[in-house]
Design a protein around this motif. Structure first.
Motif, PDB file in Angstrom:
ATOM      1  N   VAL A  97      23.784   4.950  -5.653  1.00  0.00           N
ATOM      2  CA  VAL A  97      24.904   5.434  -4.834  1.00  0.00           C
ATOM      3  C   VAL A  97      26.109   5.732  -5.720  1.00  0.00           C
ATOM      4  CG1 VAL A  97      26.574   4.793  -3.044  1.00  0.00           C
ATOM      5  CG2 VAL A  97      24.137   4.343  -2.693  1.00  0.00           C
ATOM      6  N   ASN A  98      26.414   4.859  -6.665  1.00  0.00           N
ATOM      7  CA  ASN A  98      27.532   5.094  -7.578  1.00  0.00           C
ATOM      8  C   ASN A  98      27.309   6.334  -8.438  1.00  0.00           C
ATOM      9  OD1 ASN A  98      29.125   2.995  -6.709  1.00  0.00           O
ATOM     10  ND2 ASN A  98      28.446   1.577  -8.284  1.00  0.00           N
ATOM     11  N   ALA A  99      26.089   6.511  -8.941  1.00  0.00           N
ATOM     12  CA  ALA A  99      25.803   7.671  -9.790  1.00  0.00           C
ATOM     13  C   ALA A  99      26.045   8.975  -9.054  1.00  0.00           C
ATOM     14  CB  ALA A  99      24.369   7.602 -10.302  1.00  0.00           C
ATOM     15  N   LEU A 100      25.681   9.029  -7.777  1.00  0.00           N
ATOM     16  CA  LEU A 100      25.853  10.256  -7.004  1.00  0.00           C
ATOM     17  C   LEU A 100      27.262  10.419  -6.459  1.00  0.00           C
ATOM     18  CD1 LEU A 100      22.348  10.083  -5.588  1.00  0.00           C
ATOM     19  CD2 LEU A 100      23.328  12.215  -6.395  1.00  0.00           C
ATOM     20  N   SER A 101      27.877   9.354  -6.045  1.00  0.00           N
ATOM     21  CA  SER A 101      29.200   9.494  -5.432  1.00  0.00           C
ATOM     22  C   SER A 101      30.319   9.634  -6.461  1.00  0.00           C
ATOM     23  CB  SER A 101      29.495   8.323  -4.487  1.00  0.00           C
ATOM     24  OG  SER A 101      29.548   7.102  -5.183  1.00  0.00           O
ATOM     25  N   HIS A 102      30.112   9.117  -7.667  1.00  0.00           N
ATOM     26  CA  HIS A 102      31.167   9.153  -8.678  1.00  0.00           C
ATOM     27  C   HIS A 102      30.876  10.120  -9.824  1.00  0.00           C
ATOM     28  CE1 HIS A 102      33.209   5.890  -6.714  1.00  0.00           C
ATOM     29  NE2 HIS A 102      32.136   5.131  -6.801  1.00  0.00           N
ATOM     30  N   ARG A 103      29.817  10.907  -9.717  1.00  0.00           N
ATOM     31  CA  ARG A 103      29.491  11.853 -10.789  1.00  0.00           C
ATOM     32  C   ARG A 103      30.550  12.939 -10.870  1.00  0.00           C
ATOM     33  NH1 ARG A 103      24.917  15.999 -10.425  1.00  0.00           N
ATOM     34  NH2 ARG A 103      26.423  16.988 -11.779  1.00  0.00           N
ATOM     35  N   SER A 104      30.592  13.628 -12.008  1.00  0.00           N
ATOM     36  CA  SER A 104      31.478  14.778 -12.140  1.00  0.00           C
ATOM     37  C   SER A 104      30.743  15.999 -11.614  1.00  0.00           C
ATOM     38  CB  SER A 104      31.867  15.004 -13.601  1.00  0.00           C
ATOM     39  OG  SER A 104      32.556  16.237 -13.713  1.00  0.00           O
ATOM     40  N   TYR A 105      31.286  16.608 -10.588  1.00  0.00           N
ATOM     41  CA  TYR A 105      30.687  17.815 -10.040  1.00  0.00           C
ATOM     42  C   TYR A 105      31.174  19.059 -10.765  1.00  0.00           C
ATOM     43  CZ  TYR A 105      28.317  15.103  -6.543  1.00  0.00           C
ATOM     44  OH  TYR A 105      27.483  14.207  -5.927  1.00  0.00           O
ATOM     45  N   PHE A 106      31.928  18.903 -11.862  1.00  0.00           N
ATOM     46  CA  PHE A 106      32.271  20.025 -12.734  1.00  0.00           C
ATOM     47  C   PHE A 106      31.084  20.353 -13.636  1.00  0.00           C
ATOM     48  CE2 PHE A 106      36.605  18.383 -11.886  1.00  0.00           C
ATOM     49  CZ  PHE A 106      37.102  19.521 -11.261  1.00  0.00           C
ATOM     50  N   SER A 107      30.173  19.400 -13.787  1.00  0.00           N
ATOM     51  CA  SER A 107      28.984  19.592 -14.611  1.00  0.00           C
ATOM     52  C   SER A 107      27.793  19.899 -13.721  1.00  0.00           C
ATOM     53  CB  SER A 107      28.700  18.322 -15.416  1.00  0.00           C
ATOM     54  OG  SER A 107      27.450  18.420 -16.055  1.00  0.00           O
ATOM     55  N   LYS A 108      26.979  20.852 -14.115  1.00  0.00           N
ATOM     56  CA  LYS A 108      25.751  21.172 -13.372  1.00  0.00           C
ATOM     57  C   LYS A 108      24.595  20.267 -13.812  1.00  0.00           C
ATOM     58  CE  LYS A 108      26.706  24.495 -10.505  1.00  0.00           C
ATOM     59  NZ  LYS A 108      26.484  24.326  -9.087  1.00  0.00           N
ATOM     60  N   SER A 109      24.822  19.414 -14.798  1.00  0.00           N
ATOM     61  CA  SER A 109      23.772  18.507 -15.254  1.00  0.00           C
ATOM     62  C   SER A 109      23.367  17.580 -14.115  1.00  0.00           C
ATOM     63  CB  SER A 109      24.254  17.664 -16.430  1.00  0.00           C
ATOM     64  OG  SER A 109      24.547  18.479 -17.531  1.00  0.00           O
ATOM     65  N   PRO A 110      22.088  17.239 -14.033  1.00  0.00           N
ATOM     66  CA  PRO A 110      21.641  16.351 -12.963  1.00  0.00           C
ATOM     67  C   PRO A 110      21.948  14.890 -13.269  1.00  0.00           C
ATOM     68  CG  PRO A 110      19.797  16.886 -14.371  1.00  0.00           C
ATOM     69  CD  PRO A 110      20.981  17.688 -14.877  1.00  0.00           C
ATOM     70  N   VAL A 111      21.960  14.080 -12.225  1.00  0.00           N
ATOM     71  CA  VAL A 111      21.894  12.639 -12.417  1.00  0.00           C
ATOM     72  C   VAL A 111      20.495  12.380 -12.957  1.00  0.00           C
ATOM     73  CG1 VAL A 111      21.773  10.407 -11.235  1.00  0.00           C
ATOM     74  CG2 VAL A 111      23.554  12.052 -10.614  1.00  0.00           C
ATOM     75  N   GLN A 112      20.384  11.598 -14.020  1.00  0.00           N
ATOM     76  CA  GLN A 112      19.089  11.327 -14.632  1.00  0.00           C
ATOM     77  C   GLN A 112      18.761   9.849 -14.511  1.00  0.00           C
ATOM     78  OE1 GLN A 112      18.769  12.900 -18.616  1.00  0.00           O
ATOM     79  NE2 GLN A 112      19.885  14.735 -18.069  1.00  0.00           N
ATOM     80  N   ILE A 113      17.567   9.595 -14.014  1.00  0.00           N
ATOM     81  CA  ILE A 113      17.079   8.223 -13.886  1.00  0.00           C
ATOM     82  C   ILE A 113      15.792   8.139 -14.690  1.00  0.00           C
ATOM     83  CG2 ILE A 113      16.274   6.433 -12.301  1.00  0.00           C
ATOM     84  CD1 ILE A 113      17.994   7.876 -10.108  1.00  0.00           C
ATOM     85  N   GLU A 114      15.728   7.159 -15.570  1.00  0.00           N
ATOM     86  CA  GLU A 114      14.550   6.976 -16.414  1.00  0.00           C
ATOM     87  C   GLU A 114      14.026   5.563 -16.233  1.00  0.00           C
ATOM     88  OE1 GLU A 114      16.121   7.905 -20.282  1.00  0.00           O
ATOM     89  OE2 GLU A 114      15.997  10.061 -19.929  1.00  0.00           O
TER      90      GLU A 114
END
Length: 137
Positions: A77-94
Motif C-alpha cells: 500500500v505504501n509503495a503504491l500510494s507514496h510512489r512518484s507519479y512523475f516517473s513511468k517506472s513501475p513499482v517493482q516487487i522481487e
C-alpha cells in the motif's frame, strides 16, 4: 485517473529461484486501478509466500508464512500510494528464497533524507491518493 481502469502505471512482480536474479520462477505485470493493483499484488505475493508448519506435542500444528501478511500489505500500500507519479517506472516487487524487496519509483518526498526516515520522520507524497485509499479501507 489512478483509481480507474485507465491507470497505465504498473506493478511488476518477479519470483526468482535462489538469491540472485539469474533464474525466474514466475512473474506478473499488474495494471488497472490502484486498488486493483494493491489487491492483485497481495494475492500474487501470498501465493509465493512460503508456509512452514511447526508440529509440537499439542493437538494442532502452528503454521507461519515466511513474511507476515500485515507487513506485506503495509509495504505494498505504501509503495503504491507514496510512489512518484512523475516517473513511468513501475513499482517493482522481487521475491527471492531469502528475501522480499519492494521498490517504489522516485526520491524520498519533501526533502527527506535517509537519516530522517530511519529516525521515524514521515511525509505523505500523494495526499489525495492516501485519503481515497483510507476511505476504501
Amino acid at each position: 485517473f489512478l483509481m480507474s481502469d485507465q491507470n497505465n502505471y504498473q506493478v511488476k512482480i518477479a519470483v526468482f529461484k535462489g538469491i540472485t536474479v539469474t533464474q525466474f520462477k514466475d512473474r506478473k505485470e499488474i495494471s488497472g486501478s490502484t486498488p486493483k493493483q494493491i489487491d492483485e499484488s497481495l494475492s500474487f505475493i501470498n501465493l509465493n509466500n512460503p508456509l512452514s508448519s511447526k508440529i509440537s506435542g499439542q493437538g494442532q500444528r502452528a503454521d507461519q508464512k515466511s513474511y507476515p501478511t500485515i507487513a506485506i500489505r503495509e509495504a505494498v500500500v505504501n509503495a503504491l500510494s507514496h510512489r512518484s507519479y512523475f516517473s513511468k517506472s513501475p513499482v517493482q516487487i522481487e521475491i527471492y528464497d531469502d528475501r522480499l524487496t519492494i521498490m517504489s519509483p522516485g526520491p524520498l518526498p519533501g526533502g527527506l533524507n535517509k537519516e530522517a526516515v530511519l529516525s521515524g520522520i514521515t511525509r505523505i507524497r500523494n495526499y489525495g491518493i492516501t485519503q481515497i485509499l483510507y476511505h476504501l479501507k
